[in-house]
Structure formats: C-alpha cells, structure tokens
Design a protein around this motif. Structure first.
Motif, mmCIF file in Angstrom:
data_model
loop_
_atom_site.group_PDB
_atom_site.id
_atom_site.type_symbol
_atom_site.label_atom_id
_atom_site.label_comp_id
_atom_site.label_asym_id
_atom_site.label_seq_id
_atom_site.Cartn_x
_atom_site.Cartn_y
_atom_site.Cartn_z
ATOM 1 N N TRP A 127 33.825 -18.288 -8.536
ATOM 2 C CA TRP A 127 33.654 -19.883 -9.069
ATOM 3 C C TRP A 127 33.957 -19.884 -10.389
ATOM 4 O O TRP A 127 34.790 -20.874 -11.054
ATOM 5 N N GLN A 128 33.246 -19.115 -11.471
ATOM 6 C CA GLN A 128 33.325 -19.136 -12.546
ATOM 7 C C GLN A 128 34.691 -19.085 -13.061
ATOM 8 O O GLN A 128 35.293 -19.576 -14.165
ATOM 9 N N GLU A 129 35.513 -17.932 -12.529
ATOM 10 C CA GLU A 129 36.776 -17.639 -12.688
ATOM 11 C C GLU A 129 38.001 -18.506 -12.477
ATOM 12 O O GLU A 129 38.636 -18.663 -13.139
ATOM 13 N N TYR A 130 37.717 -19.215 -11.120
ATOM 14 C CA TYR A 130 38.740 -20.049 -10.508
ATOM 15 C C TYR A 130 38.282 -21.558 -10.611
ATOM 16 O O TYR A 130 39.004 -22.483 -10.372
ATOM 17 N N ARG A 131 37.284 -21.756 -11.294
ATOM 18 C CA ARG A 131 36.676 -23.343 -11.272
ATOM 19 C C ARG A 131 37.912 -24.108 -11.899
ATOM 20 O O ARG A 131 38.197 -25.394 -11.313
ATOM 21 N N GLU A 132 38.443 -23.972 -12.954
ATOM 22 C CA GLU A 132 39.362 -24.640 -13.689
ATOM 23 C C GLU A 132 40.532 -24.866 -12.926
ATOM 24 O O GLU A 132 41.115 -26.043 -12.712
ATOM 25 N N GLN A 133 40.995 -24.069 -12.409
ATOM 26 C CA GLN A 133 42.440 -23.926 -11.470
ATOM 27 C C GLN A 133 42.176 -24.775 -10.084
ATOM 28 O O GLN A 133 42.895 -25.681 -9.987
ATOM 29 N N LEU A 134 41.112 -24.483 -9.594
ATOM 30 C CA LEU A 134 40.575 -25.320 -8.214
ATOM 31 C C LEU A 134 40.553 -26.671 -8.490
ATOM 32 O O LEU A 134 40.763 -27.470 -7.984
ATOM 33 N N THR A 135 39.678 -26.963 -9.826
ATOM 34 C CA THR A 135 39.419 -28.400 -9.971
ATOM 35 C C THR A 135 40.892 -29.190 -10.454
ATOM 36 O O THR A 135 40.953 -30.427 -10.025
ATOM 37 N N SER A 136 41.805 -28.660 -11.083
ATOM 38 C CA SER A 136 42.886 -29.124 -11.586
ATOM 39 C C SER A 136 43.780 -29.513 -10.369
ATOM 40 O O SER A 136 44.582 -30.308 -10.426
ATOM 41 N N LEU A 137 43.237 -28.687 -9.098
ATOM 42 C CA LEU A 137 43.989 -28.942 -7.798
ATOM 43 C C LEU A 137 43.304 -30.030 -7.058
ATOM 44 O O LEU A 137 43.713 -30.531 -5.898
ATOM 45 N N GLY A 138 42.363 -30.570 -7.605
ATOM 46 C CA GLY A 138 41.555 -31.632 -6.912
ATOM 47 C C GLY A 138 40.672 -30.994 -5.816
ATOM 48 O O GLY A 138 40.113 -31.881 -4.994
ATOM 49 N N GLY A 140 36.893 -29.612 -5.187
ATOM 50 C CA GLY A 140 35.637 -29.883 -5.419
ATOM 51 C C GLY A 140 34.509 -28.575 -5.194
ATOM 52 O O GLY A 140 35.412 -27.746 -4.381
ATOM 53 N N PRO A 141 33.546 -28.423 -5.501
ATOM 54 C CA PRO A 141 32.715 -27.279 -5.151
ATOM 55 C C PRO A 141 32.522 -27.035 -3.758
ATOM 56 O O PRO A 141 32.684 -25.914 -3.355
#
Length: 234
Positions: A127-138, A140-141
């Motif tokens: 999650w720390q590695e991909y959080r920004e990428q996933l968040t940019s795609l909308g 959430g956690p």
C-alpha cells in the motif's frame, strides 16, 4: 540404539505398506488442518489487508493485539473453546465437542492471528508503494485491499503455509477439544504424543516422518511457485 533402529525400520514399513491406522490418522490431520487454514485465510487475509490500508481510531491498539495474539498459548485456546462448546457453555447445544469440527474451530482461532498479522505487513508495504497510483485512479483504501491481495497472491501463499504449519503441528488445543479419540479425533500430533508416552515408537516415528515430509513438500511447492512467478512476471 538397536531398539531405535528397529523402531525406525518398522515405521518405514508402516508407511511403505500403507498401514490403515496410520493412513486414517494422516487423512484426518490433513482434512482438519486444511479446513482450519482455509477458514483462517478467508477471515485473516481481508482483515489484515483492511488494518494495513485503512486508518481508524484505535488502529495501533489493533495492531498490537494482532501481534500479541501471534504468541497465543494453544492450551488457552483449547480451554476457551472447550468451555464454549461444553454442555454448560453457550454453544453446547451444537454438540460438536470431541468432534473434528471442534478441532477445526480451535485450529482456526490459532491460525487466524498468524495469517492476519503477516498479511497486514505484506499489504501495508504494498500500500505504501502503490497508494499514490491507486488514489489517482480513484481507488480508496477499502477498494484497494482486494487488488493488493491479488497482486500479493504468491507471497501470501507463504502466509497460508505458515498457517497450515501452525494448524498441523498443534497438540494442546486439539487434545483438549478433540479428546484424541481413536478413529474419530486422533490426528498426527496427538497420536505421536500418545504413542510415545506408551513407548510404541514405530507408529509415532512413522507419523513423525509423514508430518515432516508433508511440511517439506508444501514448502518446496511454495518455493517452486514463487520462482515460477518471479520468472514469469519479473
């Protein structure tokens, strides 16, 4: 030394000849351990993922509790499950005490902290590695958890194997809630303990060899699967 050699030779003969008593014990052990591991993973993997990705009040306390439960004494689990399932307990009407189902319940409780605690660490790192990428795609956690679990599936095989090892090597809780009844709830670990206390080493050694061989085979399979995944996905 000669007695030990003779016992070991008899143990190997029991395995090679497919002794019915030995095979029935092995079969039940595998069945209850697999069931416990499956249930532990079905609950523990999503739980670990949610704790890893989500931020909520009391999260640190939950993580501390999860880590503490990794060292949960098995006899305490057995005692609690026994009290719950006994006739005087709240679940006594189910009538599953001293049955394989009771063993599955106890082993699942032991497997769950292992699976949840280790999967939380894996998912938190991802999650720390991909959080920004996933968040940019909308994403959430909560929605990210299934994606991360699928992405980590080969790593999580190791977690499942550790859970299976925890279940298959358990003695105390199984003895308490299963009763070690011959032909009903006798599994490899409890049979080894019983036969050793009786001085009947051939069956105990035979079951011990099978148990070690089973664990080695599963770990070899996990290693091969991981190597295949790394070659395929890079």
């Amino acid at each position: 030394m000669q007695d030990l050699s003779a016992s070991l030779a008899l143990a190997i003969h029991l395995i090679a000849d497919g002794d019915a008593g030995l095979l029935s014990i092995v079969r039940l052990s595998i069945e209850v351990s697999l069931a416990s591991t499956l249930l532990g993973c079905l609950i523990g993997l999503p739980l670990g993922g949610l704790v890893a990705a989500c931020r909520f009040p009391g999260r640190r306390a939950v993580i501390v509790a999860m880590n503490t439960l990794l060292g949960l004494p098995s006899v305490v689990v057995g005692l609690v499950v026994y009290v719950l399932l006994s006739r005087a307990g709240p679940l006594g009407e189910l009538g599953i005490l001293f049955t394989p189902t009771a063993i599955v319940v106890a082993q699942t409780i032991l497997v769950l902290p292992t699976v949840a605690g280790l999967s939380r660490q894996f998912v938190e790192d991802a999650w720390q590695e991909y959080r920004e990428q996933l968040t940019s795609l909308g994403v959430g956690p909560v929605r990210a958890v299934p994606t991360l679990l699928v992405d980590l599936r080969y790593s999580l095989v190791t977690v499942a194997l550790l859970g299976f090892g925890r279940a298959s090597s358990e003695v105390g809780a199984v003895m308490i809630v299963g009763g070690n009844i011959d032909g009903v709830t006798r599994v490899m670990t409890t049979a080894i303990a019983l036969e050793t206390s009786k001085g009947v080493l051939p069956l105990a050694l035979g079951l011990g060899l099978v148990l070690v061989g089973l664990v080695l085979a599963l770990n070899a399979l996990a290693y091969a699967l991981r190597e295949w995944s790394m070659r395929r996905h890079g």
